[in-house]
Design a protein around this motif. Structure first.
Motif, mmCIF file in Angstrom:
data_model
loop_
_atom_site.group_PDB
_atom_site.id
_atom_site.type_symbol
_atom_site.label_atom_id
_atom_site.label_comp_id
_atom_site.label_asym_id
_atom_site.label_seq_id
_atom_site.Cartn_x
_atom_site.Cartn_y
_atom_site.Cartn_z
ATOM 1 N N PHE A 1 0.841 -1.191 0.000
ATOM 2 C CA PHE A 1 0.000 0.000 0.000
ATOM 3 C C PHE A 1 0.879 1.244 0.000
ATOM 4 O O PHE A 1 1.789 1.378 0.817
ATOM 5 C CB PHE A 1 -0.918 0.017 1.224
ATOM 6 N N LYS B 1 0.023 7.554 -2.705
ATOM 7 C CA LYS B 1 -0.952 7.341 -3.773
ATOM 8 C C LYS B 1 -2.299 6.873 -3.254
ATOM 9 O O LYS B 1 -3.262 6.803 -4.016
ATOM 10 C CB LYS B 1 -0.397 6.331 -4.783
ATOM 11 N N ASN B 2 -2.328 6.511 -1.969
ATOM 12 C CA ASN B 2 -3.552 6.007 -1.339
ATOM 13 C C ASN B 2 -4.117 4.817 -2.112
ATOM 14 O O ASN B 2 -5.326 4.683 -2.309
ATOM 15 C CB ASN B 2 -4.606 7.105 -1.237
ATOM 16 N N SER B 3 -3.235 3.947 -2.556
ATOM 17 C CA SER B 3 -3.660 2.792 -3.340
ATOM 18 C C SER B 3 -2.583 1.716 -3.303
ATOM 19 O O SER B 3 -1.464 1.945 -2.842
ATOM 20 C CB SER B 3 -3.940 3.184 -4.796
ATOM 21 N N GLU B 4 -2.932 0.539 -3.820
ATOM 22 C CA GLU B 4 -1.980 -0.561 -3.905
ATOM 23 C C GLU B 4 -0.960 -0.283 -5.000
ATOM 24 O O GLU B 4 -1.282 0.290 -6.045
ATOM 25 C CB GLU B 4 -2.739 -1.861 -4.214
#
Length: 623
Positions: free
Chosen positions: A225, A229-232
């Motif tokens: 995580f 980017k607040n994402s995988e």
């Protein structure tokens, strides 16, 4: 990234169909063979688609850490020379090995105190000189030995790196003792090769080990995580951050791999396929792999259609019996059968051609054993059957290597440890348990505020909407009791957190502190004791954990799955696996390496992790 297996299946299906048509219709003038209707349909579908801490007073003391512990991703490059002469480092080592040992600190991403490693210091540069005599091999490998001495490899021959995915040292020895892997057995019995175990470091996953070997960098997992980017994020991002010329395979070729390592040519390289999909779409990516792979299939003269069909049908039947029902499980029979029967042939012929073309380096990852071991067990007949297929491909490669003086290394990236799934044992996903703990600590908690990113038998926990690494004190402030709840859960073996410049560990029955890469204090049972064995000692494991926690991308908290009675837990949700890797505990930590000591001498058992292979292999490149 989630649809990568569909792309692989489609690529291999198209390659198989086209190559079979060309071989049988154009080359032999006969009718193209017809696959069974259910197999054609399947291929068509795939193409479309304990009360250890109480309130943790000690963890709450002191200031919280809001900034990451930086890690040096560019280790210092020691002066190394290929066989033929001693370098300055070698000469110094002969007089003062401890001085060289301390200088080698720079090789391991700066941070861990290597002076703590009194039992097993890291390999030093003095090992990079020709061996005067072959080291003794295990007595069991000498039985039935015959005279066999391959030609001396050239110091300018192609550097051939062959990875057998997921095969531990112990399972290799078991296979040999049972009469399997006969060509590998011949290499170590009578071919002048040495075989040894080594430490791959953590996490024990393919992409991180490849990154260590190719670029000298540890990854937190196959994916993780990203707070920014607040994402995988997928591990292939490493190849966007590092220039290709810094990769071990720059100027060389790569086949059947997750990463390219800087290589410029090859087939079935996942990071290239993903790039093609992003730029040009799935159809282009499939067509490109088809175009590049067919010549290798044709040159091999091998089209194991019957074996492929039998493998696929048997796996489908077995999976139905064993209750493997995730979407990824359903894809696996076709994918694994394509992989072991066709992609492996492409890789074999690609390596042989690279040797004949005298390219600097070539690499492949034969992953059939790993895939079968996941579903059938690491000592199963199915897994060892895949190893025998790889062994036959290795025989072909070695024949070409001897003719051209290539320098061959055969190794694994990690081993496997028997496992059961977390969701199967507890009936809940790890993320669901984490959210429950969050709500218990804070009535205003929103699900997903704590993010769980599995690395199979370990996991990273991130506090969303924060920057850098949060220390134990700040986590306790935001989520009171969270660390204690995790430490006491039966599905967690140890919780790892940061406290100022130290690392703190918690389990149901004890706690410990790692300071400067070494255990400095223990209260109750040492949380790491369960993960130690005849090869893995506390010093090495402490350094590996320190290096992992120094990664900017590792979690605010890291959990290790428990290791009890020879078994671990698997946190992943995509596959139903009975043999696993990713974290620590058991054979997943103990891969093997087979090398020719006339090419280079080394002591693999002294490695801290796989980055030492990057140093060694780079010293042998003909640049």
């Amino acid at each position: 990234m989630k649809n990568r297996k569909y792309i692989w299946i489609a690529c291999m299906a198209a390659m198989l169909a086209a190559a079979s048509f060309i071989q049988n219709t154009l080359c032999h003038g006969g009718d193209a063979p017809q696959l069974p209707s259910d197999l054609r349909d399947a291929i068509g579908d795939a193409g479309e688609q304990s009360p250890a801490f109480g309130a943790l007073e000690e963890f709450s003391e002191g200031k919280s850490e809001e900034t990451p512990i930086s890690s040096s991703t560019e280790p210092a490059k020691p002066v190394l020379k290929a066989p033929g002469g001693a370098s300055a480092s070698e000469a110094e080592a002969a007089d003062d090995p401890l001085a060289v040992r301390s200088k080698l600190q720079a090789v391991f991403d700066g941070g861990a105190d290597m002076s703590a490693l009194t039992e097993r210091p890291p390999a030093a540069a003095q090992n990079l000189r020709p061996s005067k005599s072959l080291p003794a091999e295990p007595a069991a490998l000498k039985a039935g030995a015959t005279d066999f001495t391959p030609p001396m490899p050239s110091d300018r021959g192609t550097l051939v790196l062959i990875q057998i995915d997921g095969l531990s040292y112990n399972r290799l020895m078991e296979a040999i003792s049972k009469g399997r892997a006969k060509n590998i057995a011949e290499m170590v019995r009578n071919g002048g090769f040495s075989v040894s175990t080594f430490f791959c470091g953590i996490p024990t996953v393919t992409m991180s080990v490849q990154s260590q070997i190719f670029f000298g960098r540890i990854l937190p997992g196959n994916d993780w995580f990203s707070k920014s980017k607040n994402s995988e994020v997928g591990g292939a991002v490493i190849e966007k951050d590092v220039p290709a010329e810094e990769g071990l395979l720059y100027g060389g070729r790569v086949f059947l791999s997750e990463l390219s390592g800087g290589g410029g040519e090859g087939v079935n390289v996942r990071v290239w396929m993903d790039e093609d999909i992003e730029k040009h779409g799935t159809f282009f990516s499939i067509a490109k792999q088809l175009w590049q792979g067919i010549p290798y299939l044709l040159s091999s003269g091998r089209f194991p259609l019957i074996t492929f069909w039998k493998d696929w049908r048997q796996m489908k039947k077995d999976f139905a019996t064993q209750g493997y029902e995730t979407e990824k499980d359903k894809d696996a029979p076709l994918y694994v059968s394509m992989l072991s029967n066709f992609a492996a042939i492409v890789a074999t012929e690609g390596i042989r051609k690279a040797i004949r073309d005298n390219v600097p380096s070539v690499y492949t990852d034969f992953s059939g054993y790993d895939e079968k071991a996941h579903y059938y067990g690491f000592s199963s007949e199915e897994a060892f059957g895949e190893l025998d297929k790889i062994d036959e491909n290795l025989r072909r490669i070695m024949k070409t290597a001897k003719q051209h003086g290539a320098r061959v290394f055969v190794f694994s990236d990690h081993g496997q440890t028997p496992s059961e799934t977390f969701i199967g044992k507890f009936g809940k996903k790890p993320q669901e348990v984490l959210d429950e703990f969050g709500r218990d600590a804070d009535a205003g908690y929103k699900d997903g505020s704590l993010v769980f990113a599995p690395v199979y038998s370990m996991g990273n926990i991130y506090v969303r909407n924060t920057t850098g690494h949060l220390g134990a004190a700040e986590i306790e402030k935001r989520h009171p009791g969270l660390i204690a709840k995790l430490a006491n859960h039966a599905g967690v073996g140890a919780v790892i957190a940061r406290k100022e410049n130290d690392i703190v560990l918690a389990s149901r029955n004890g706690r410990a502190v790692i300071s400067g890469g070494a255990i400095s204090a223990v209260d109750g049972e040492n949380p790491l004791a369960q993960y130690l064995d005849e090869r893995m000692n506390l010093n090495i494991l402490s350094v590996q954990i320190t290096n992992y926690m120094r990664l900017e991308e590792s979690g605010d908290l890291v959990i290790l799955a428990p290791y009890e009675n020879g078994k671990t837990l698997d946190y992943n949700l995509n596959y139903t696996l009975i043999s696993e890797h990713g974290g620590v505990g058991g054979e997943q930590m103990h891969p093997f390496i087979i090398y020719d000591p006339r090419v280079i001498t080394m002591d693999p058992e002294t490695f801290i992790d796989a980055r030492q292979l990057n140093v060694i292999f780079k010293s042998l490149l003909k640049r």
